[in-house]
Motif scaffolding. Structure first.
Motif, short mmCIF file in Angstrom:
data_model
loop_
_atom_site.label_atom_id
_atom_site.label_comp_id
_atom_site.label_asym_id
_atom_site.label_seq_id
_atom_site.Cartn_x
_atom_site.Cartn_y
_atom_site.Cartn_z
N PHE A 8 0.87 -1.17 0.00
CA PHE A 8 0.00 0.00 0.00
C PHE A 8 0.91 1.22 0.00
O PHE A 8 1.84 1.31 0.80
N LEU A 9 0.66 2.14 -0.90
CA LEU A 9 1.55 3.28 -1.10
C LEU A 9 0.82 4.60 -0.97
O LEU A 9 -0.22 4.80 -1.62
N ASP A 10 1.37 5.48 -0.16
CA ASP A 10 0.94 6.86 -0.21
C ASP A 10 1.39 7.38 -1.58
O ASP A 10 2.29 6.80 -2.20
N ARG A 11 0.81 8.44 -2.07
CA ARG A 11 1.20 8.95 -3.38
C ARG A 11 2.19 10.11 -3.26
O ARG A 11 3.36 9.98 -3.62
N ASP A 12 1.74 11.25 -2.76
CA ASP A 12 2.55 12.47 -2.71
C ASP A 12 3.65 12.34 -1.65
O ASP A 12 3.36 12.11 -0.48
N GLY A 13 4.91 12.47 -2.09
CA GLY A 13 6.04 12.33 -1.18
C GLY A 13 6.56 10.91 -1.10
O GLY A 13 7.59 10.66 -0.47
N THR A 14 5.87 9.98 -1.76
CA THR A 14 6.29 8.57 -1.76
C THR A 14 6.58 8.14 -3.19
O THR A 14 7.68 7.73 -3.50
N ILE A 15 5.58 8.25 -4.06
CA ILE A 15 5.75 7.91 -5.48
C ILE A 15 6.22 9.15 -6.24
O ILE A 15 7.12 9.08 -7.07
N ASN A 16 5.58 10.28 -5.96
CA ASN A 16 5.94 11.52 -6.66
C ASN A 16 6.39 12.58 -5.66
O ASN A 16 6.08 12.51 -4.47
N ILE A 17 7.11 13.55 -6.18
CA ILE A 17 7.54 14.69 -5.37
C ILE A 17 6.29 15.43 -4.92
O ILE A 17 5.38 15.70 -5.72
N ASP A 18 6.22 15.70 -3.64
CA ASP A 18 5.04 16.34 -3.06
C ASP A 18 5.01 17.82 -3.44
O ASP A 18 5.85 18.61 -3.02
N LYS A 19 4.06 18.15 -4.30
CA LYS A 19 3.81 19.53 -4.68
C LYS A 19 2.40 19.82 -4.18
O LYS A 19 1.46 19.17 -4.60
N ASP A 20 2.27 20.75 -3.27
CA ASP A 20 0.99 20.97 -2.60
C ASP A 20 -0.20 20.94 -3.55
O ASP A 20 -0.22 21.65 -4.55
N TYR A 21 -1.15 20.07 -3.24
CA TYR A 21 -2.41 19.98 -3.96
C TYR A 21 -2.22 19.73 -5.45
O TYR A 21 -2.85 20.36 -6.29
N MET A 22 -1.36 18.79 -5.77
CA MET A 22 -1.09 18.45 -7.16
C MET A 22 -2.21 17.58 -7.73
O MET A 22 -2.60 16.61 -7.10
N TYR A 23 -2.70 17.94 -8.88
CA TYR A 23 -3.74 17.14 -9.51
C TYR A 23 -3.61 17.07 -11.03
O TYR A 23 -4.40 16.40 -11.69
N ARG A 24 -2.60 17.71 -11.61
CA ARG A 24 -2.43 17.68 -13.06
C ARG A 24 -1.21 16.83 -13.42
O ARG A 24 -0.15 16.95 -12.81
N ILE A 25 -1.35 16.01 -14.45
CA ILE A 25 -0.27 15.10 -14.84
C ILE A 25 0.97 15.88 -15.27
O ILE A 25 2.09 15.44 -15.05
N GLU A 26 0.79 17.09 -15.81
CA GLU A 26 1.97 17.88 -16.23
C GLU A 26 2.79 18.36 -15.03
O GLU A 26 3.95 18.72 -15.18
N ASP A 27 2.21 18.33 -13.83
CA ASP A 27 2.94 18.70 -12.61
C ASP A 27 3.55 17.48 -11.91
O ASP A 27 4.31 17.63 -10.96
N PHE A 28 3.20 16.30 -12.39
CA PHE A 28 3.66 15.06 -11.76
C PHE A 28 5.14 14.82 -12.04
O PHE A 28 5.58 14.92 -13.18
#
Length: 187
Positions: A8-28
């Motif tokens: 089980f994986l958290d997403r922001d800060g685990t899989i991707n760099i945590d960018k506050d309130y990220m929801y667009r693939i271009e920011d991923f």
């Protein structure tokens, strides 16, 4: 019937760099070598399940559809690398900052284990063979409550790692965890 093992994986800060309130693939943007880590974990036979708090929905910053679209695009990117995320669970609620129906103290929002328990049931998971990996205390608390091994990553600098319980594993990154798990499986 044989039970499955899962990560089980958290997403922001685990899989991707945590960018506050990220929801667009271009920011991923993947955490360093996180995609390689996911491939290793998949190859070791683990079902990969993302469990992510998304209070940006509750706050009205973006919609549930925005999150679903991001997850569909991420899934497509990972499939091209032969990596399969079996399910993306997200909690759209926040107990104090939520607006309307999203202002809710729910059982799915980490540190509660709701999303993990749902995955355990849906995918016939053996908790004793499974892990919850995240970068926040709420991630590891949810894992402990769901009786899976909790792993915290050192991708943040606001946690006193020396104060953590000894039943929480600490790794520098998702990749570091994956390499160590692979070594254990090869012995």
């Amino acid at each position: 019937m044989k039970k499955n093992k899962a990560i089980f994986l958290d997403r922001d800060g685990t899989i991707n760099i945590d960018k506050d309130y990220m929801y667009r693939i271009e920011d991923f943007e993947f955490e360093p070598k996180a995609d390689e880590a996911l491939k290793i974990l998949n190859d070791l036979g683990y079902i990969l399940i993302v469990v992510t708090n998304q209070s940006g929905i509750a706050r009205g910053y973006y919609t549930e559809q925005d999150v679903q679209t991001l997850h569909e695009n991420l899934s497509k990117i990972l499939k091209e690398k032969n990596i399969n995320i079996s399910k993306f669970y997200y909690c759209p609620h926040h107990p104090t900052k939520g607006i309307g129906e999203y202002k809710l103290d729910c059982f799915c929002r980490k540190p509660y284990p709701g999303m993990i328990l749902k995955g355990i049931e849906e995918f016939n998971i053996d908790p004793s063979l499974s892990f919850m990996i995240g970068d926040k205390l709420s991630d590891v608390e949810a894992g402990l409550k769901a009786n899976v091994t909790s792993v915290i990553l050192k991708t943040r600098n606001d946690i006193d790692f020396s104060s953590l319980s000894e039943n929480i594993l600490i790794f520098d990154s998702l990749y570091d965890f994956a390499i160590n798990l692979k070594k254990l499986n090869n012995n």
